[in-house]
Design an enzyme around this catalytic site. Structure first.
Site, PDB file in Angstrom:
ATOM      1  N   GLU A  68       0.521  -1.283   0.177  1.00  0.00           N
ATOM      2  CA  GLU A  68      -0.092  -0.086  -0.011  1.00  0.00           C
ATOM      3  C   GLU A  68       1.053   1.244  -0.141  1.00  0.00           C
ATOM      4  OE1 GLU A  68      -1.990   0.969   3.695  1.00  0.00           O
ATOM      5  OE2 GLU A  68      -1.037  -0.744   4.588  1.00  0.00           O
ATOM      6  N   ASP A 112      16.761  -1.185  13.250  1.00  0.00           N
ATOM      7  CA  ASP A 112      17.105  -0.176  12.499  1.00  0.00           C
ATOM      8  C   ASP A 112      16.103   1.262  12.939  1.00  0.00           C
ATOM      9  OD1 ASP A 112      18.810   1.342  11.239  1.00  0.00           O
ATOM     10  OD2 ASP A 112      17.957   0.926   9.125  1.00  0.00           O
TER      11      ASP A 112
END
Length: 642
Positions: free
Chosen positions: A92, A137
């Site tokens: 999306e 991260d």
């Protein structure tokens, strides 16, 4: 070359971001008639076969990581397809700006807004940890804030419980300044490691600077392991949670439940915060009734807008809608730069009255062009690309002069000898072919034993050819044999240039810029260390300046001899750069455009629409009057520069 229709269903519309190893496109699902984000794995030619395998697996891991998280803050992965041997993730799509960009552009967040952002990031992390996924991260450039959404993105280096560990030659993955102490020591990541990174991210959000800084990654890791974080000056009520999350001992670090309560308090939870539903720990103050906003601070359009109180309270708290669609504008290990007019620098690239003009378009086969170069006399152009062919063009007549076939894999770099009689080409197959340029025939093949070649450069007298990739190799051109190898200590080298006297060689890799004394046995001098290179690199003709692309800071320009950073070119996140022969102009290929920068005045000169989705290669003619651009539409465009 990227065809318009991927897997027979997804029509590419425009490129919205690019990093070192992936490209994200806005695309149209022709079957379901909806916009999607199509993330294409992009493997630079300097990678070894093992690194290419790692990055391919990392792309598939990202899809698996996102797909297994049933959470409103996780992007919906619609599909994983393969097109022309390259994996694509179909997701999306939504627009947004990174937290890092907002802080750099608009200034630090207020403590209340930073706490609200922190609550939503914490909720996404808790959901990931509950599913056995460690993000590894968390950093400002991986946080997207948009239309009432706060999104933690980029699961490219996430660790799924039970998966085989993917490391890149033993390197600690992630941004050094946001890496938890235990990971900086080389220990395995924990859920607490993500919480430490969240604390460092909140520090940056509210202070506008990093908690730990250093001139290079090693210095930053040293600071994280041995020093206290920088003092908090703007955090106010957010200070306790930041200090608790940044404890060096993972066992003593604040847990998610404690952090959630302090974040809610910092945001004014007793009467205004909607607490996400996935946070662990004790019930939070005010949880269970409708809350209202009452922060009297300047609004930031990219943050969730204040909600007005309703006349009648509701029984259950309104939960802010989260979406993980940031992956549509993030890349594997570095944040993407979205081409949003709001993000362009104040000194925009306006084309001057006497603007560059397109003079010719030369179709060059079917494959994406990776390299383009002019002959020393300016009469011939040579190109190399993904279709493994080398093509020669006459500049004056705008016609193809010949096609040279011999490489088994894509051709990533081409270079003419100073006299123009020899053309050297190198590519993914680990071979360097020397061609007689006028006769269009192969002279010799130099083998690097399967190691990809990222750059080629001839010495000023043409007697020595330097090839750069996993190492620096020096070749005697006349005898067609290797005379010396210079180790690159695990780096991938992307650019190389001889000094004007041929006694020194400058190389640029994924971490360092080095000067090699090619006539002696002395150790190379390390000029600088690159913290997050991702784009193209190029030396000026005299080897005194180096330009390198960078995801977070744009294109950076170094003084090689003085070992110092000269300037940063704003708005340019280049996958290809080139200097004019006199060094006064720097061309930066940034997505569909080419930005021209005046290196003397430090100001923008022009912005060219290159007419292709992605510009992969650029080159100046020897007289500096023509610029050649090439990219994924397999065409070379020639521009006259006034």
């Amino acid at each position: 070359m990227c065809e318009g229709l991927i897997a027979g269903q997804y029509l590419l519309i425009e490129q919205v971001g690019r990093g070192g190893f992936a490209v994200v496109w806005r695309a149209r699902d022709e079957v379901l008639q909806r916009d999607v984000a199509a993330k294409q794995l992009f493997l630079p030619p300097y990678l070894t076969d093992e690194q290419r395998r790692e990055h391919r697996e990392r792309t598939l891991r990202e899809a698996r990581s996102a797909a297994r998280l049933a959470h409103p803050g996780v992007v919906t992965v619609h599909d994983v397809v393969e097109h022309e041997g390259v994996p694509w993730i179909i997701m999306e799509f939504v627009h947004g700006r990174t937290l890092g960009e907002i802080v750099r552009t608009d200034g630090p967040l207020t403590p209340g807004r930073a706490a609200e952002v922190g609550l939503r990031l914490l909720d996404a992390l808790c959901a990931a940890h509950a599913a056995g996924v460690l993000h590894r991260d968390v950093k400002p450039s991986n946080v997207i804030i948009g239309d009432r959404r706060v999104v933690l993105g980029d699961f490219g280096i996430a660790r799924i419980e039970g998966d085989t560990e993917l490391t890149q030659s033993g390197i600690v993955m992630g941004a050094p300044a946001y890496t938890a102490p235990e990971r900086a020591r080389g220990e395995p990541a924990l859920a607490a490691s993500d919480l430490w990174s969240l604390g460092a991210t909140l520090f940056y959000a509210v202070e506008g600077r990093r908690a730990f800084r250093g001139p290079n990654p090693n210095a930053t890791f040293h600071a994280i392991l041995t020093c206290e974080p920088a003092p908090l000056r703007r955090a106010g009520p957010l200070a306790p949670v930041i200090e608790g999350l940044l404890r060096k001992d993972a066992a003593a670090r604040m847990n998610a439940g404690e952090a959630a309560e302090l974040l809610a308090d910092a945001a004014g939870a007793h009467d205004r915060v909607s607490v996400p539903p996935h946070l662990p720990g004790r019930a939070l103050p005010g949880h269970g009734r409708r809350h209202r906003w009452r922060e009297a601070t300047r609004p930031t359009s990219d943050l969730p807008a204040p909600r007005r109180p309703r006349p009648h309270p509701v029984r259950r708290p309104a939960v802010a809608a989260l979406s993980f669609t940031a992956l549509a504008v993030l890349l594997l290990s570095n944040a993407l730069r979205v081409d949003d007019p709001r993000r362009r620098p104040a000194a925009s690239y306006r084309t001057p009255p006497a603007h560059p003009r397109l003079t010719a378009t030369l179709p060059a086969g079917r494959g994406e062009i990776l390299s383009v170069v002019f002959s020393p006399d300016g009469r011939t152009i040579a190109t190399g690309g993904r279709d493994r062919a080398v093509r020669l063009w006459t500049v004056a007549g705008h016609r193809m002069a010949g096609t040279l076939a011999g490489h088994r894999d894509p051709v990533s770099t081409v270079a003419f000898s100073p006299d123009g009689r020899t053309l050297a080409t190198g590519g993914h197959d680990g071979e360097v072919i020397l061609w007689n340029a006028p006769g269009h025939r192969a002279i010799a093949t130099l083998s690097t034993h399967g190691r990809s070649v990222g750059a080629l450069t001839f010495s000023p007298d043409g007697s020595v050819l330097a090839t750069a990739g996993d190492a620096v190799r020096l070749w005697n051109v006349a005898r067609h044999r290797k005379v010396r190898s210079l180790p690159a200590t695990g780096e991938n080298l992307r650019a190389a240039s001889f000094g004007p006297h041929g006694t020194t060689l400058a190389t640029a890799g994924t971490r360092t810029v080095r000067l090699w004394h090619v006539t002696g046995r002395s150790r190379p001098a390390t000029v600088t260390r690159l913290t997050s290179p991702s784009g193209g690199m190029a030396f000026s003709g005299d080897g005194r300046m180096l330009a390198g692309g960078n995801d977070e800071r744009g294109v950076r320009l170094w003084d090689v001899g003085g070992h110092r950073l000269l300037t940063t070119v704003p708005g340019a996140h280049a996958n290809a750069v080139a200097f004019s022969p006199d060094g006064h102009t720097l061309a930066c290929a940034s997505g569909q455009a080419v930005l021209l920068w005046n290196t003397t005045t430090g100001t923008p000169a022009a912005r060219l629409d290159a007419g292709t989705r992605t510009v992969e290669a650029i080159a100046f003619s020897p007289d500096g009057k023509t610029l050649a651009t090439a990219g994924d539409d397999a065409a070379v465009r020639l521009w006259h520069l006034p």
